[in-house]
Design a protein around this motif. Structure first.
Motif, PDB file in Angstrom:
ATOM      1  N   ARG A  95      20.077  72.053  34.242  1.00 53.55           N
ATOM      2  CA  ARG A  95      20.427  72.256  35.645  1.00 53.55           C
ATOM      3  C   ARG A  95      19.157  72.182  36.488  1.00 53.55           C
ATOM      4  NH1 ARG A  95      25.550  75.158  36.513  1.00 53.55           N
ATOM      5  NH2 ARG A  95      26.549  75.570  34.486  1.00 53.55           N
ATOM      6  N   ALA A  96      19.233  71.443  37.584  1.00 51.35           N
ATOM      7  CA  ALA A  96      18.083  71.293  38.485  1.00 51.35           C
ATOM      8  C   ALA A  96      18.512  71.648  39.903  1.00 51.35           C
ATOM      9  CB  ALA A  96      17.555  69.868  38.428  1.00 51.35           C
ATOM     10  N   LYS A  97      17.793  72.567  40.520  1.00 55.60           N
ATOM     11  CA  LYS A  97      18.130  72.998  41.875  1.00 55.60           C
ATOM     12  C   LYS A  97      17.176  72.441  42.924  1.00 55.60           C
ATOM     13  CE  LYS A  97      20.287  77.344  40.443  1.00 55.60           C
ATOM     14  NZ  LYS A  97      20.280  78.824  40.575  1.00 55.60           N
ATOM     15  N   THR A  98      15.998  72.016  42.510  1.00 60.24           N
ATOM     16  CA  THR A  98      15.003  71.496  43.439  1.00 60.24           C
ATOM     17  C   THR A  98      14.511  70.138  42.971  1.00 60.24           C
ATOM     18  OG1 THR A  98      13.099  72.438  42.278  1.00 60.24           O
ATOM     19  CG2 THR A  98      14.225  73.867  43.884  1.00 60.24           C
ATOM     20  N   VAL A  99      13.764  69.468  43.821  1.00 62.92           N
ATOM     21  CA  VAL A  99      13.190  68.173  43.453  1.00 62.92           C
ATOM     22  C   VAL A  99      12.278  68.314  42.243  1.00 62.92           C
ATOM     23  CG1 VAL A  99      11.687  66.313  44.219  1.00 62.92           C
ATOM     24  CG2 VAL A  99      13.374  67.271  45.800  1.00 62.92           C
ATOM     25  N   ARG A 100      11.472  69.365  42.241  1.00 62.11           N
ATOM     26  CA  ARG A 100      10.542  69.553  41.123  1.00 62.11           C
ATOM     27  C   ARG A 100      11.311  69.779  39.821  1.00 62.11           C
ATOM     28  NH1 ARG A 100       7.596  74.196  42.594  1.00 62.11           N
ATOM     29  NH2 ARG A 100       6.300  72.847  43.897  1.00 62.11           N
ATOM     30  N   GLU A 101      12.320  70.631  39.855  1.00 62.62           N
ATOM     31  CA  GLU A 101      13.115  70.875  38.657  1.00 62.62           C
ATOM     32  C   GLU A 101      13.833  69.607  38.200  1.00 62.62           C
ATOM     33  OE1 GLU A 101      15.750  74.083  39.512  1.00 62.62           O
ATOM     34  OE2 GLU A 101      14.150  75.588  39.661  1.00 62.62           O
ATOM     35  N   LEU A 102      14.248  68.798  39.147  1.00 61.46           N
ATOM     36  CA  LEU A 102      14.930  67.553  38.813  1.00 61.46           C
ATOM     37  C   LEU A 102      14.004  66.615  38.057  1.00 61.46           C
ATOM     38  CD1 LEU A 102      17.321  65.589  39.014  1.00 61.46           C
ATOM     39  CD2 LEU A 102      16.446  64.902  41.263  1.00 61.46           C
ATOM     40  N   ARG A 103      12.783  66.454  38.533  1.00 60.50           N
ATOM     41  CA  ARG A 103      11.837  65.570  37.840  1.00 60.50           C
ATOM     42  C   ARG A 103      11.586  66.048  36.414  1.00 60.50           C
ATOM     43  NH1 ARG A 103       7.768  65.564  42.953  1.00 60.50           N
ATOM     44  NH2 ARG A 103       8.734  63.889  44.162  1.00 60.50           N
ATOM     45  N   THR A 104      11.424  67.367  36.256  1.00 61.13           N
ATOM     46  CA  THR A 104      11.183  67.925  34.930  1.00 61.13           C
ATOM     47  C   THR A 104      12.382  67.694  34.016  1.00 61.13           C
ATOM     48  OG1 THR A 104       9.726  69.629  35.864  1.00 61.13           O
ATOM     49  CG2 THR A 104      10.649  70.043  33.677  1.00 61.13           C
ATOM     50  N   ALA A 105      13.578  67.904  34.552  1.00 63.86           N
ATOM     51  CA  ALA A 105      14.792  67.741  33.755  1.00 63.86           C
ATOM     52  C   ALA A 105      14.986  66.292  33.331  1.00 63.86           C
ATOM     53  CB  ALA A 105      15.996  68.233  34.547  1.00 63.86           C
ATOM     54  N   LEU A 106      14.740  65.347  34.232  1.00 62.43           N
ATOM     55  CA  LEU A 106      14.901  63.936  33.893  1.00 62.43           C
ATOM     56  C   LEU A 106      13.928  63.516  32.792  1.00 62.43           C
ATOM     57  CD1 LEU A 106      15.329  62.444  37.482  1.00 62.43           C
ATOM     58  CD2 LEU A 106      17.104  62.621  35.724  1.00 62.43           C
ATOM     59  N   ALA A 107      12.697  63.998  32.872  1.00 63.42           N
ATOM     60  CA  ALA A 107      11.716  63.669  31.836  1.00 63.42           C
ATOM     61  C   ALA A 107      12.130  64.272  30.497  1.00 63.42           C
ATOM     62  CB  ALA A 107      10.336  64.180  32.251  1.00 63.42           C
ATOM     63  N   GLU A 108      12.649  65.491  30.527  1.00 64.69           N
ATOM     64  CA  GLU A 108      13.099  66.139  29.290  1.00 64.69           C
ATOM     65  C   GLU A 108      14.288  65.388  28.690  1.00 64.69           C
ATOM     66  OE1 GLU A 108      14.809  70.500  27.797  1.00 64.69           O
ATOM     67  OE2 GLU A 108      13.677  70.345  29.685  1.00 64.69           O
ATOM     68  N   ALA A 109      15.199  64.957  29.540  1.00 63.51           N
ATOM     69  CA  ALA A 109      16.356  64.208  29.056  1.00 63.51           C
ATOM     70  C   ALA A 109      15.928  62.897  28.413  1.00 63.51           C
ATOM     71  CB  ALA A 109      17.321  63.947  30.208  1.00 63.51           C
ATOM     72  N   ARG A 110      14.991  62.208  29.035  1.00 61.08           N
ATOM     73  CA  ARG A 110      14.544  60.921  28.492  1.00 61.08           C
ATOM     74  C   ARG A 110      13.882  61.079  27.130  1.00 61.08           C
ATOM     75  NH1 ARG A 110      10.426  57.010  28.506  1.00 61.08           N
ATOM     76  NH2 ARG A 110      11.257  54.899  28.815  1.00 61.08           N
ATOM     77  N   ALA A 111      13.239  62.216  26.907  1.00 59.98           N
ATOM     78  CA  ALA A 111      12.547  62.442  25.637  1.00 59.98           C
ATOM     79  C   ALA A 111      13.475  62.953  24.548  1.00 59.98           C
ATOM     80  CB  ALA A 111      11.410  63.443  25.844  1.00 59.98           C
ATOM     81  N   SER A 112      14.698  63.317  24.914  1.00 60.31           N
ATOM     82  CA  SER A 112      15.614  63.920  23.958  1.00 60.31           C
ATOM     83  C   SER A 112      16.277  62.861  23.086  1.00 60.31           C
ATOM     84  CB  SER A 112      16.690  64.720  24.702  1.00 60.31           C
ATOM     85  OG  SER A 112      17.650  65.230  23.796  1.00 60.31           O
ATOM     86  N   ASN A 113      16.667  63.284  21.888  1.00 54.33           N
ATOM     87  CA  ASN A 113      17.440  62.402  21.017  1.00 54.33           C
ATOM     88  C   ASN A 113      18.887  62.855  20.915  1.00 54.33           C
ATOM     89  OD1 ASN A 113      17.233  64.712  19.488  1.00 54.33           O
ATOM     90  ND2 ASN A 113      16.222  63.736  17.726  1.00 54.33           N
ATOM     91  N   ARG A 114      19.321  63.648  21.902  1.00 56.19           N
ATOM     92  CA  ARG A 114      20.694  64.136  21.968  1.00 56.19           C
ATOM     93  C   ARG A 114      21.339  63.711  23.281  1.00 56.19           C
ATOM     94  NH1 ARG A 114      24.425  67.027  20.122  1.00 56.19           N
ATOM     95  NH2 ARG A 114      24.329  68.475  21.880  1.00 56.19           N
ATOM     96  N   PRO A 115      22.660  63.578  23.334  1.00 57.56           N
ATOM     97  CA  PRO A 115      23.321  63.334  24.619  1.00 57.56           C
ATOM     98  C   PRO A 115      23.000  64.479  25.582  1.00 57.56           C
ATOM     99  CG  PRO A 115      24.852  63.004  22.789  1.00 57.56           C
ATOM    100  CD  PRO A 115      23.629  63.627  22.213  1.00 57.56           C
ATOM    101  N   THR A 116      22.489  64.114  26.755  1.00 59.65           N
ATOM    102  CA  THR A 116      21.975  65.120  27.682  1.00 59.65           C
ATOM    103  C   THR A 116      22.491  64.879  29.084  1.00 59.65           C
ATOM    104  OG1 THR A 116      19.954  65.298  26.350  1.00 59.65           O
ATOM    105  CG2 THR A 116      19.882  66.205  28.578  1.00 59.65           C
ATOM    106  N   CYS A 117      22.880  65.960  29.743  1.00 59.30           N
ATOM    107  CA  CYS A 117      23.337  65.891  31.133  1.00 59.30           C
ATOM    108  C   CYS A 117      22.335  66.592  32.025  1.00 59.30           C
ATOM    109  CB  CYS A 117      24.710  66.552  31.261  1.00 59.30           C
ATOM    110  SG  CYS A 117      25.299  66.717  32.971  1.00 59.30           S
ATOM    111  N   VAL A 118      21.902  65.907  33.072  1.00 58.53           N
ATOM    112  CA  VAL A 118      21.089  66.515  34.125  1.00 58.53           C
ATOM    113  C   VAL A 118      22.007  66.745  35.319  1.00 58.53           C
ATOM    114  CG1 VAL A 118      19.131  66.239  35.681  1.00 58.53           C
ATOM    115  CG2 VAL A 118      18.981  65.411  33.317  1.00 58.53           C
TER     116      VAL A 118
END
Length: 623
Positions: free
Chosen positions: A552-575
């Protein structure tokens, strides 16, 4: 059984046949039918279901959750592989079959191959009526599968085992032909599926279907070259055919040699890299200012692999030069002849190569080239402003979500979208870095396409980060294949944008006098209006309940962090991100015709009609 025949059921014979079919283009061979999606019921479980078990080593099977979604997944797979490989989809009779109609229409409209194998009633009528059978009082041979006829490029009902031989060959011919391809339906009565027959061994021999690179007719080529050489303000409109033909290098060579600029349709975006000096971005209603300005003054428009939909032509109001000439390069004569064009009916790559050779020495005027480059630079500043977030602690806008994703993806990531307000934002703002990065289904603009298509793309390109961008409206249409992603181990990423309603259609409703009625997810007031607070719906929790990792991302900064984490994951991920609903995308640069009520008592509708009448007056027929 003799030495030249093999006794199998019809379903077994079909699976064996499909596993031996290949395409070949430019010396590269691929499986034509690389796998089968299926949901089993009484119409296919004992026939095709048993056959897929019998030959599971030869035909991979993928279990879906919704029949429409399975077709979408197969379409995403075929598009990612440039139509050179496809998948089959099998369903039971009744609702399983009719659920495929939407997906079939999407495939055929977008000229993408998919093989549909619905079950059907008993050919023998031994059990009649069946569970889920439609009884027609006049036409006894009609079944619900006939709804697939108008959305299929080839349709047959296999009422005898031996009828499969000719029909299966025709089905492969259509699927492999770039000028004919789309949805192909073989309706399979369930008793015929299980019936045995002595099949000729030749039926199971390996077959290679050559995907032709048709050359342009010399007379047509001469006429096209003469038109282009006479042009002072030429413009190329790149459509999806550029990608399907793998003609990106040929297009770039033509542009580098001639200086002719390129605008792209939704399907053609990425035909040139975004940073190529001649790439002007999208065209039409969701196009860029520079593309649409050039289109209005263009004296020759070279359409390459485009269908010229109403979004591309701004409903017939975009190409305003009274002397404009169209030169259409397309694999199908049907599309090549649109807008009364000079035609080049040929493969896109071959046609572009021949056109480049024949235009040797031709180059656009320096002032024209300098002008469109300056326009591109101005638009790049618009893009930067729309994507930029000056306050990292703020709730992001939708365009800032696009900007955050743009900053995270690599050159080969694939971004998928189909409906809502995101297609317009992406067409204007996304900076495509590779031919298959931008995956917009905008022929049918089907809500619910994105998540299942991401599965197909992930199957076609293992190891490639795949992003399905969905709004809350689209997500609610078809989230079920999240379970399939988890089951199949497909690490797709879903970016779920929550704006509490149908944002795109809400804006259109306001523009056309509908006052956004019925477009928000709000509580209904006693008078029927939708007012008050948003509904207490937690879509992120829903995605988690279906097996996804959720960030879950509530701010622009959290969104950037979440997207990077999702891209690095090897599991189905929802941002999951809730956005500021204020529109921040650049306004439309061209019109789109949605007829407005000619008479109304409410002032918004009357004003909308005045605007409509002013715009429709600019439409012209290109004859």
């Amino acid at each position: 059984m003799s030495a030249t025949t093999r006794r199998l059921t019809t379903a077994q014979a079909l699976v064996r046949f499909l596993s031996a079919q290949y395409t070949e283009r430019d010396g590269v061979r691929r499986r034509l039918i690389a796998g089968t999606w299926g949901i089993f019921g009484h119409g296919n479980v004992a026939g095709l279901g048993q056959a897929l078990v019998e030959y599971r080593d030869a035909m991979p099977y993928h279990q879906g959750r919704n029949e429409q979604s399975m077709v979408h997944a197969a379409v995403g797979y075929a598009r990612q592989l440039n139509r050179l490989s496809a998948q089959a989809v099998t369903t039971s009779i009744g609702p399983g079959a009719t659920n495929m109609v939407t997906g079939a229409a999407l495939a055929t409209i977008n000229r993408l191959p998919v093989l549909l194998l619905p079950g059907d009633y008993f050919a023998s009528r031994a059990a009649d009526p069946l569970l889920q059978q439609l009884e027609h009082p006049v036409e006894a041979d009609v079944s619900v599968n006939d709804t697939l006829r108008p959305v299929s490029r080839y349709f047959d009902r296999i009422t005898r085992p031996e009828a499969l031989i000719a029909s299966a060959l025709n089905a492969m011919r259509v699927l492999a032909d770039p000028a004919e391809t789309g949805a192909v339906t073989l309706a399979l009565p369930q008793d015929v599926q299980a019936e045995a027959y002595d099949w000729p061994e030749e039926f199971f021999a390996e077959r290679v279907w050559t995907v032709r690179r048709t050359a342009p007719d010399p007379v047509e080529l001469d006429a096209a070259v003469a038109a282009v050489r006479a042009a002072r303000r030429p413009l190329i409109v790149a459509g999806g055919g550029v990608h399907h033909s793998e003609a990106e290098d040929a297009l770039r060579a033509l542009v580098d040699a001639t200086g002719i600029p390129v605008a792209s349709t939704q399907a053609g975006k990425g035909a040139l890299r975004h940073d190529h000096p001649a790439d002007l971005g999208g065209i039409g209603h969701t196009g860029t200012a520079v593309s649409d300005a050039l289109a209005r003054d263009a004296d020759v428009v070279i359409g390459v692999g485009t269908r010229y939909t109403d979004f591309t032509t701004a409903s017939g109001t975009l190409f305003r030069n009274p002397d404009v000439t169209f030169v259409n390069l397309n694999i199908t004569g049907f599309d090549a002849h649109k807008l009364a064009a000079r035609t080049l009916v040929c493969d896109a790559r071959t046609g572009l190569e021949r056109l480049t050779e024949a235009l040797a020495g031709y180059r656009v005027d320096e002032a024209y080239e300098a002008g469109y480059r300056a326009g591109k630079a101005r638009w790049d500043q618009v893009v930067e402003a729309a994507l930029r977030a000056d306050d990292d602690t703020a709730v992001p806008t939708q365009t800032q979500v696009v900007g955050a994703l743009d900053a995270v993806v690599g050159d080969d990531d694939v971004v998928i979208n189909a409906a809502g307000s995101l297609p317009g934002d992406l067409h204007k703002l996304w900076r495509a870095r590779s031919p298959r990065q931008y995956h917009l289904e905008y022929g049918y603009s089907c809500m619910g396409y994105e998540i299942p298509a991401a599965l197909g793309v992930q199957q076609a390109a293992p190891g490639t980060p795949v992003w399905a961008l969905v709004g809350d409206g689209t997500y609610l249409m078809m989230p079920t294949e999240i379970v399939t992603a988890v089951q199949e181990g497909l690490p797709v990423n879903v970016v779920l944008v929550q704006n509490h309603g149908y944002a795109s259609i809400g804006g259109l409703s306001e523009e056309t006098g509908g006052e956004r009625y019925g477009t928000a997810y709000r509580y209904r007031a006693p008078d029927g209006s939708f007012t008050g607070a948003p509904l207490p719906v937690d879509l992120a929790a829903n995605a988690a309940s279906l097996g996804m990792d959720v960030l879950r991302a509530k701010t622009v900064r959290e969104l950037r962090t979440a997207l990077a984490e999702a891209r690095a994951s090897n599991r189905p991920t929802c941002v999951y991100v809730e956005t500021d609903p204020a529109p921040t995308a650049p306004p439309a640069e061209a019109w789109w015709d949605v007829p407005v009520a000619e008479v109304a008592t409410r002032e918004p509708a009357r004003k909308a009609r005045e605007r409509y009448d002013a715009q429709v007056a600019g439409r012209r027929r290109h004859l």
